[in-house]
Design a protein around this motif. Structure first.
Motif, PDB file in Angstrom:
ATOM      1  N   GLY A  40       0.795  -1.225   0.000  1.00 34.40           N
ATOM      2  CA  GLY A  40       0.000   0.000   0.000  1.00 34.40           C
ATOM      3  C   GLY A  40       0.829   1.277   0.000  1.00 34.40           C
ATOM      4  N   PRO A  41       0.173   2.390   0.340  1.00 34.39           N
ATOM      5  CA  PRO A  41       0.794   3.713   0.272  1.00 34.39           C
ATOM      6  C   PRO A  41       2.113   3.823   1.031  1.00 34.39           C
ATOM      7  CG  PRO A  41      -1.546   3.927   0.688  1.00 34.39           C
ATOM      8  CD  PRO A  41      -1.238   2.456   0.739  1.00 34.39           C
ATOM      9  N   ASN A  42       3.040   4.516   0.395  1.00 30.39           N
ATOM     10  CA  ASN A  42       4.361   4.860   0.951  1.00 30.39           C
ATOM     11  C   ASN A  42       5.353   3.699   1.026  1.00 30.39           C
ATOM     12  OD1 ASN A  42       3.728   7.668   1.454  1.00 30.39           O
ATOM     13  ND2 ASN A  42       2.355   6.892   3.039  1.00 30.39           N
ATOM     14  N   PHE A  72      14.341   3.835   2.321  1.00 26.83           N
ATOM     15  CA  PHE A  72      14.686   5.253   2.500  1.00 26.83           C
ATOM     16  C   PHE A  72      13.925   5.841   3.686  1.00 26.83           C
ATOM     17  CE2 PHE A  72      13.175   9.605   1.687  1.00 26.83           C
ATOM     18  CZ  PHE A  72      14.388  10.282   1.687  1.00 26.83           C
ATOM     19  N   ARG A  73      12.670   5.428   3.792  1.00 22.75           N
ATOM     20  CA  ARG A  73      11.747   5.996   4.772  1.00 22.75           C
ATOM     21  C   ARG A  73      11.951   5.348   6.145  1.00 22.75           C
ATOM     22  NH1 ARG A  73       5.935   3.186   4.935  1.00 22.75           N
ATOM     23  NH2 ARG A  73       4.790   4.747   6.106  1.00 22.75           N
ATOM     24  N   GLU A  74      12.149   6.152   7.168  1.00 17.37           N
ATOM     25  CA  GLU A  74      12.281   5.671   8.550  1.00 17.37           C
ATOM     26  C   GLU A  74      12.943   4.274   8.638  1.00 17.37           C
ATOM     27  OE1 GLU A  74       8.793   7.120  11.154  1.00 17.37           O
ATOM     28  OE2 GLU A  74       7.880   6.808   9.191  1.00 17.37           O
ATOM     29  N   LEU A 110      12.593   1.808  11.473  1.00 13.75           N
ATOM     30  CA  LEU A 110      11.320   1.094  11.627  1.00 13.75           C
ATOM     31  C   LEU A 110      11.094   0.081  10.514  1.00 13.75           C
ATOM     32  CD1 LEU A 110       8.860   4.002  12.499  1.00 13.75           C
ATOM     33  CD2 LEU A 110       9.400   2.041  13.954  1.00 13.75           C
ATOM     34  N   TYR A 111      11.407   0.517   9.272  1.00 16.50           N
ATOM     35  CA  TYR A 111      11.012  -0.283   8.110  1.00 16.50           C
ATOM     36  C   TYR A 111      12.173  -0.987   7.410  1.00 16.50           C
ATOM     37  CZ  TYR A 111       6.743   2.431   8.840  1.00 16.50           C
ATOM     38  OH  TYR A 111       5.620   2.998   9.395  1.00 16.50           O
ATOM     39  N   GLY A 112      13.388  -0.787   7.929  1.00 15.81           N
ATOM     40  CA  GLY A 112      14.549  -1.455   7.357  1.00 15.81           C
ATOM     41  C   GLY A 112      15.212  -0.641   6.263  1.00 15.81           C
ATOM     42  N   GLY A 150      -0.268  -0.631   4.457  1.00 11.80           N
ATOM     43  CA  GLY A 150       0.313   0.621   4.930  1.00 11.80           C
ATOM     44  C   GLY A 150      -0.674   1.321   5.853  1.00 11.80           C
ATOM     45  N   GLY A 151      -0.758   2.650   5.733  1.00 11.83           N
ATOM     46  CA  GLY A 151      -1.645   3.426   6.604  1.00 11.83           C
ATOM     47  C   GLY A 151      -3.126   3.090   6.424  1.00 11.83           C
ATOM     48  N   LEU A 152      -3.491   2.529   5.260  1.00  9.76           N
ATOM     49  CA  LEU A 152      -4.899   2.175   5.009  1.00  9.76           C
ATOM     50  C   LEU A 152      -5.382   1.093   5.982  1.00  9.76           C
ATOM     51  CD1 LEU A 152      -4.771   2.007   1.096  1.00  9.76           C
ATOM     52  CD2 LEU A 152      -5.832   3.805   2.475  1.00  9.76           C
ATOM     53  N   ALA A 208       3.764  -2.585  18.770  1.00 15.46           N
ATOM     54  CA  ALA A 208       4.729  -1.981  19.702  1.00 15.46           C
ATOM     55  C   ALA A 208       4.923  -0.498  19.408  1.00 15.46           C
ATOM     56  CB  ALA A 208       6.065  -2.719  19.599  1.00 15.46           C
ATOM     57  N   ARG A 209       3.988   0.077  18.627  1.00 15.92           N
ATOM     58  CA  ARG A 209       4.146   1.478  18.216  1.00 15.92           C
ATOM     59  C   ARG A 209       2.993   2.331  18.764  1.00 15.92           C
ATOM     60  NH1 ARG A 209       5.261   1.693  12.004  1.00 15.92           N
ATOM     61  NH2 ARG A 209       5.609   3.872  12.589  1.00 15.92           N
ATOM     62  N   GLU A 210       2.632   3.381  18.053  1.00 14.95           N
ATOM     63  CA  GLU A 210       1.559   4.260  18.533  1.00 14.95           C
ATOM     64  C   GLU A 210       0.252   3.467  18.668  1.00 14.95           C
ATOM     65  OE1 GLU A 210       3.322   4.683  15.708  1.00 14.95           O
ATOM     66  OE2 GLU A 210       3.779   6.788  15.335  1.00 14.95           O
TER      67      GLU A 210
HETATM   68  C1  DQA Z   1       3.206  -0.418   7.942  1.00 15.41           C
HETATM   69  C2  DQA Z   1       2.649   0.071   9.277  1.00 15.41           C
HETATM   70  C3  DQA Z   1       1.614   1.170   9.068  1.00 15.41           C
HETATM   71  O1  DQA Z   1       1.122   1.626  10.320  1.00 15.41           O
HETATM   72  C4  DQA Z   1       2.219   2.347   8.329  1.00 15.41           C
HETATM   73  O2  DQA Z   1       1.235   3.314   8.080  1.00 15.41           O
HETATM   74  C5  DQA Z   1       2.923   1.932   7.093  1.00 15.41           C
HETATM   75  C6  DQA Z   1       3.767   0.734   7.122  1.00 15.41           C
HETATM   76  C7  DQA Z   1       4.335  -1.450   8.125  1.00 15.41           C
HETATM   77  O3  DQA Z   1       4.633  -2.135   7.162  1.00 15.41           O
HETATM   78  O4  DQA Z   1       4.908  -1.567   9.214  1.00 15.41           O
HETATM   79  O5  DQA Z   1       2.872   2.624   6.077  1.00 15.41           O
HETATM   80  O6  DQA Z   1       2.165  -1.035   7.205  1.00 15.41           O
END
Ligand code: DQA
Length: 151
Positions: free
Chosen positions: A13-15, A21-23, A26-28, A80-82, A110-112
């Motif tokens: 999904g999104p992002n 590159f992104r965080e 958190l995401y590797g 993702g965020g969806l 383990a997050r928000e």
């Molecule tokens: C995510 C976790 C979601 O909360 C976040 O919005 C993402 C990535 C993950 O893979 O950890 O975009 O889906």
């Protein structure tokens, strides 16, 4: 473990196109293209067919779910965020009546607080969270196990 005729639709999904590159904490640090290559290699080893799509657009993901409903035997999705609010995405997944495995790169539990709630989880067979890109490989194995149990 070889599973003939198994066809899995994999959706990011999104992002998620910014993975690597992104965080990165958190995401590797591994780019999505490399994650996809790892998934492709595993699928080949397992003898299953896959289609992979990433989109930043809810409607594109929904279209892919609908269009692949007769092709796919199961869906692996990282929404993702969806994940946390998309009733339309959930409805699409329910509509096609295919087994769904939800994947998250990070350990969303383990997050928000808002990340602990998934509208997709109640209609999924299960979640794989917190194992980075390897979670998709785990999801493929889970899907094979699941479909073979049903047959
Ligand atoms: C995510 C976790 C979601 O909360 C976040 O919005 C993402 C990535 C993950 O893979 O950890 O975009 O889906």
């Amino acid at each position: 473990m070889a599973a003939t005729n198994l066809k899995i639709l994999i959706l990011h999904g999104p992002n998620l196109n910014l993975t690597g590159f992104r965080e990165p904490d958190l995401y590797g640090k591994i780019p999505l293209e490399d994650v996809d290559e790892q998934i492709q290699n595993e699928a080949q080893k397992l003898g299953i067919e896959i289609r992979i799509l990433q989109s930043n657009h809810e409607g594109v993901l929904i279209d892919a779910i609908q269009e692949n409903r007769r092709w796919a035997s199961g869906i692996v999705i990282n929404p993702g965020g969806l994940t946390h609010y998309s009733i339309s995405l959930r409805d699409a997944l329910v509509s096609v009546r295919l087994p769904v495995v939800e994947v998250h790169l990070s350990n969303v539990h383990a997050r928000e607080e808002f990340r602990r709630h998934s509208v997709i989880a109640p209609i999924s067979v299960g979640q794989v969270v917190g194992f980075g890109g390897y979670g998709y490989v785990m999801a493929l194995h889970s899907m094979i196990n699941l479909v073979q149990e049903v047959v």
